[in-house]
Design a protein around this motif. Sequence first.
Motif, PDB file in Angstrom:
ATOM      1  N   GLN A 168     -23.255 -21.375  94.088  1.00  0.00           N
ATOM      2  CA  GLN A 168     -23.772 -21.306  95.468  1.00  0.00           C
ATOM      3  C   GLN A 168     -22.905 -22.140  96.404  1.00  0.00           C
ATOM      4  OE1 GLN A 168     -26.273 -19.133  96.195  1.00  0.00           O
ATOM      5  NE2 GLN A 168     -25.947 -18.695  94.034  1.00  0.00           N
ATOM      6  N   ALA A 169     -22.332 -23.222  95.871  1.00  0.00           N
ATOM      7  CA  ALA A 169     -21.519 -24.126  96.685  1.00  0.00           C
ATOM      8  C   ALA A 169     -20.220 -23.453  97.143  1.00  0.00           C
ATOM      9  CB  ALA A 169     -21.205 -25.393  95.900  1.00  0.00           C
ATOM     10  N   LEU A 170     -19.742 -22.483  96.364  1.00  0.00           N
ATOM     11  CA  LEU A 170     -18.460 -21.833  96.693  1.00  0.00           C
ATOM     12  C   LEU A 170     -18.507 -21.172  98.071  1.00  0.00           C
ATOM     13  CD1 LEU A 170     -17.553 -20.125  93.274  1.00  0.00           C
ATOM     14  CD2 LEU A 170     -16.771 -22.330  94.155  1.00  0.00           C
ATOM     15  N   LYS A 171     -19.682 -20.622  98.399  1.00  0.00           N
ATOM     16  CA  LYS A 171     -19.833 -19.929  99.694  1.00  0.00           C
ATOM     17  C   LYS A 171     -19.578 -20.860 100.869  1.00  0.00           C
ATOM     18  CE  LYS A 171     -23.484 -17.114  97.657  1.00  0.00           C
ATOM     19  NZ  LYS A 171     -24.952 -17.061  97.513  1.00  0.00           N
ATOM     20  N   GLU A 172     -19.799 -22.171 100.643  1.00  0.00           N
ATOM     21  CA  GLU A 172     -19.592 -23.173 101.701  1.00  0.00           C
ATOM     22  C   GLU A 172     -18.243 -23.876 101.525  1.00  0.00           C
ATOM     23  OE1 GLU A 172     -22.136 -23.767 103.964  1.00  0.00           O
ATOM     24  OE2 GLU A 172     -23.447 -22.298 103.015  1.00  0.00           O
ATOM     25  N   ASN A 173     -17.396 -23.335 100.669  1.00  0.00           N
ATOM     26  CA  ASN A 173     -16.110 -23.956 100.338  1.00  0.00           C
ATOM     27  C   ASN A 173     -16.305 -25.369  99.773  1.00  0.00           C
ATOM     28  OD1 ASN A 173     -13.326 -23.568 100.095  1.00  0.00           O
ATOM     29  ND2 ASN A 173     -12.918 -24.783 101.944  1.00  0.00           N
ATOM     30  N   MET A 174     -17.355 -25.502  98.971  1.00  0.00           N
ATOM     31  CA  MET A 174     -17.686 -26.787  98.368  1.00  0.00           C
ATOM     32  C   MET A 174     -17.628 -26.675  96.849  1.00  0.00           C
ATOM     33  SD  MET A 174     -20.850 -27.563 100.887  1.00  0.00           S
ATOM     34  CE  MET A 174     -21.593 -28.932 100.044  1.00  0.00           C
ATOM     35  N   ILE A 175     -17.635 -27.842  96.210  1.00  0.00           N
ATOM     36  CA  ILE A 175     -17.706 -27.896  94.756  1.00  0.00           C
ATOM     37  C   ILE A 175     -19.173 -28.037  94.362  1.00  0.00           C
ATOM     38  CG2 ILE A 175     -17.194 -29.338  92.737  1.00  0.00           C
ATOM     39  CD1 ILE A 175     -14.582 -30.129  94.191  1.00  0.00           C
ATOM     40  N   GLY A 176     -19.616 -27.253  93.400  1.00  0.00           N
ATOM     41  CA  GLY A 176     -21.007 -27.350  92.954  1.00  0.00           C
ATOM     42  C   GLY A 176     -21.097 -27.734  91.486  1.00  0.00           C
ATOM     43  N   MET A 177     -22.156 -28.448  91.146  1.00  0.00           N
ATOM     44  CA  MET A 177     -22.440 -28.739  89.739  1.00  0.00           C
ATOM     45  C   MET A 177     -23.891 -28.386  89.482  1.00  0.00           C
ATOM     46  SD  MET A 177     -20.839 -32.434  88.767  1.00  0.00           S
ATOM     47  CE  MET A 177     -19.223 -32.940  89.352  1.00  0.00           C
ATOM     48  N   SER A 178     -24.190 -27.977  88.280  1.00  0.00           N
ATOM     49  CA  SER A 178     -25.563 -27.638  87.920  1.00  0.00           C
ATOM     50  C   SER A 178     -25.754 -27.843  86.424  1.00  0.00           C
ATOM     51  CB  SER A 178     -25.824 -26.180  88.314  1.00  0.00           C
ATOM     52  OG  SER A 178     -26.875 -25.631  87.578  1.00  0.00           O
ATOM     53  N   PHE A 179     -26.768 -28.611  86.065  1.00  0.00           N
ATOM     54  CA  PHE A 179     -27.112 -28.837  84.655  1.00  0.00           C
ATOM     55  C   PHE A 179     -28.598 -28.527  84.487  1.00  0.00           C
ATOM     56  CE2 PHE A 179     -24.400 -32.961  85.234  1.00  0.00           C
ATOM     57  CZ  PHE A 179     -23.237 -32.219  85.356  1.00  0.00           C
ATOM     58  N   THR A 180     -29.026 -28.209  83.284  1.00  0.00           N
ATOM     59  CA  THR A 180     -30.465 -28.113  83.026  1.00  0.00           C
ATOM     60  C   THR A 180     -30.773 -28.523  81.591  1.00  0.00           C
ATOM     61  OG1 THR A 180     -32.440 -26.702  83.117  1.00  0.00           O
ATOM     62  CG2 THR A 180     -30.450 -25.667  82.283  1.00  0.00           C
ATOM     63  N   ASN A 181     -31.914 -29.146  81.383  1.00  0.00           N
ATOM     64  CA  ASN A 181     -32.346 -29.360  80.005  1.00  0.00           C
ATOM     65  C   ASN A 181     -33.038 -28.083  79.521  1.00  0.00           C
ATOM     66  OD1 ASN A 181     -34.856 -29.521  81.212  1.00  0.00           O
ATOM     67  ND2 ASN A 181     -35.271 -31.649  80.638  1.00  0.00           N
ATOM     68  N   THR A 182     -33.197 -27.959  78.211  1.00  0.00           N
ATOM     69  CA  THR A 182     -33.725 -26.727  77.611  1.00  0.00           C
ATOM     70  C   THR A 182     -34.482 -27.091  76.330  1.00  0.00           C
ATOM     71  OG1 THR A 182     -31.670 -26.445  76.356  1.00  0.00           O
ATOM     72  CG2 THR A 182     -31.772 -25.339  78.480  1.00  0.00           C
ATOM     73  N   SER A 183     -35.091 -26.091  75.738  1.00  0.00           N
ATOM     74  CA  SER A 183     -35.859 -26.330  74.505  1.00  0.00           C
ATOM     75  C   SER A 183     -34.970 -26.859  73.385  1.00  0.00           C
ATOM     76  CB  SER A 183     -36.505 -25.019  74.050  1.00  0.00           C
ATOM     77  OG  SER A 183     -37.421 -24.564  75.012  1.00  0.00           O
ATOM     78  N   PRO A 184     -35.494 -27.769  72.551  1.00  0.00           N
ATOM     79  CA  PRO A 184     -34.681 -28.392  71.486  1.00  0.00           C
ATOM     80  C   PRO A 184     -34.206 -27.399  70.426  1.00  0.00           C
ATOM     81  CG  PRO A 184     -37.000 -29.047  71.302  1.00  0.00           C
ATOM     82  CD  PRO A 184     -36.853 -28.328  72.602  1.00  0.00           C
ATOM     83  N   LEU A 185     -32.903 -27.236  70.307  1.00  0.00           N
ATOM     84  CA  LEU A 185     -32.285 -26.343  69.311  1.00  0.00           C
ATOM     85  C   LEU A 185     -31.088 -27.021  68.648  1.00  0.00           C
ATOM     86  CD1 LEU A 185     -32.171 -22.940  71.266  1.00  0.00           C
ATOM     87  CD2 LEU A 185     -33.478 -23.398  69.192  1.00  0.00           C
ATOM     88  N   VAL A 186     -30.733 -28.225  69.133  1.00  0.00           N
ATOM     89  CA  VAL A 186     -29.512 -28.881  68.677  1.00  0.00           C
ATOM     90  C   VAL A 186     -29.844 -30.170  67.916  1.00  0.00           C
ATOM     91  CG1 VAL A 186     -27.350 -29.966  69.429  1.00  0.00           C
ATOM     92  CG2 VAL A 186     -28.205 -27.929  70.622  1.00  0.00           C
ATOM     93  N   VAL A 187     -29.180 -30.324  66.765  1.00  0.00           N
ATOM     94  CA  VAL A 187     -29.340 -31.519  65.931  1.00  0.00           C
ATOM     95  C   VAL A 187     -28.192 -32.483  66.252  1.00  0.00           C
ATOM     96  CG1 VAL A 187     -29.406 -32.392  63.558  1.00  0.00           C
ATOM     97  CG2 VAL A 187     -30.417 -30.155  64.095  1.00  0.00           C
TER      98      VAL A 187
END
Lengths: 252, 252
Positions: B99-118
Amino acid sequence: MTAVGTKQHHARSLAEVLVEGDHRGHYSHGLNRMDMYVKDIQTGICAKDGEPVVEKESEATALVDGKNLLGPVANDVGIGWVVAHNSNHYGIAGYYAMQALKENMIGMSFTNTSPLVVPTRAKECTLGTNPISVAAPAKDGDSFVLDMATSAVAIGKVELHERRGDPIPEGWGCDPLGKITTDPKRVLTGGGLVPVGGSEATGGYKGYGLGMMVEVLCGILAGAQYSKYIRTWKVTDRVANLVHFVLPSCEI
Amino acid sequence: MTAVGTKQHHARSLAEVLVEGDHRGHYSHGLNRMDMYVKDIQTGICAKDGEPVVEKESEATALVDGKNLLGPVANDVGIGWVVAHNSNHYGIAGYYAMQALKENMIGMSFTNTSPLVVPTRAKECTLGTNPISVAAPAKDGDSFVLDMATSAVAIGKVELHERRGDPIPEGWGCDPLGKITTDPKRVLTGGGLVPVGGSEATGGYKGYGLGMMVEVLCGILAGAQYSKYIRTWKVTDRVANLVHFVLPSCEI
């Protein structure tokens, strides 16, 4: 450092970073690196005089030209974003991210570095070990500190195996054709480190992407040197012109 | 989605993310996921009504309670930092960073999720595949977009190998004792995915650190669910309460 002409307060800044490196167990980035810093001053590759200059800034962002950056703290707007170019080896990335902890804030710090990493499907070193550090305060004086190269390992680990005549695990480095190898000699002579994740099958392209991200936020964002245009590791015929990215952010 | 009662503009937001997922080749996170979203509405696990609410904000930061977040753009101060909790599966992380690209900006996005990783040296799934996305505008309409899980691979890849009766590469998953295995069945029954980097020898602890970083910036920063307290993947007896982190930043 002062014996070779470094200003007192610059030498102190360096000392703090190096001691912190040793203290945190990153011995490769502690006092072990002193000879390199001394040599850089002696050869004139690294400047003794001058102070960092802020070239451009908004309420929460800054572009800094200089060395020995310590990121300004952006308490007012809740977050800050600083890019510093024309810099040199800055020790452990964690040191800068951890500055934010003192203010009960989350800190991030990345830097580009000399090319030692061969991207997935490539055979030339075009990325540095480009480290990522994130520090967040926790309860009772504890904290979360991530401080990692985006390569699978440091080049020093490969050198150690080579000296001992031991093979390296699959997923550390590649030969001059870009093929994963367990022979440390081939990694050190024309090959290179591979990004964290190892081969393409095991997700090496993810480490490659992270290394690229660091380069985009450092060398490219600052309009400075990047990728294979950064001077070769330990070459002392030209300035490093490294770029560091620091993001200190308040608790929300 | 509207047939099961989702508001028109919420359904449109979801459609945009899913189509973008397919368009970018993340087919696992495209229309393929529709049945899950429909089911979540039908079982009442995901709310149909209401709008996101900003609970707390400073000039450049916000804590949002709600779902279907699209991060506000922080043009004035040059950078913004948004954490949204009480949310649900948000499709591909890349959509929000882009979404940030449209404003000529840098965007970052992270999310947590259900546990699947040991995690490295563990034998219990305590982390999600916690994706990281960073998008930066480039020349002539091009862009750099990183969109990666912090696990070596997605669980779907392991399922695919299991169905075909094929072994998986070393470095994708572990058995119920936390040992790296090439048997997809053991990963799917009591084992789990491993972080990008694979085993400890090849740097799996780096992927573990990145997954932790995402969790710190999402669930922990928002004071919401985190780690193994997030509901199990595809379990529908309780709400997901996922947290997303979005950082849109101006060019410096």
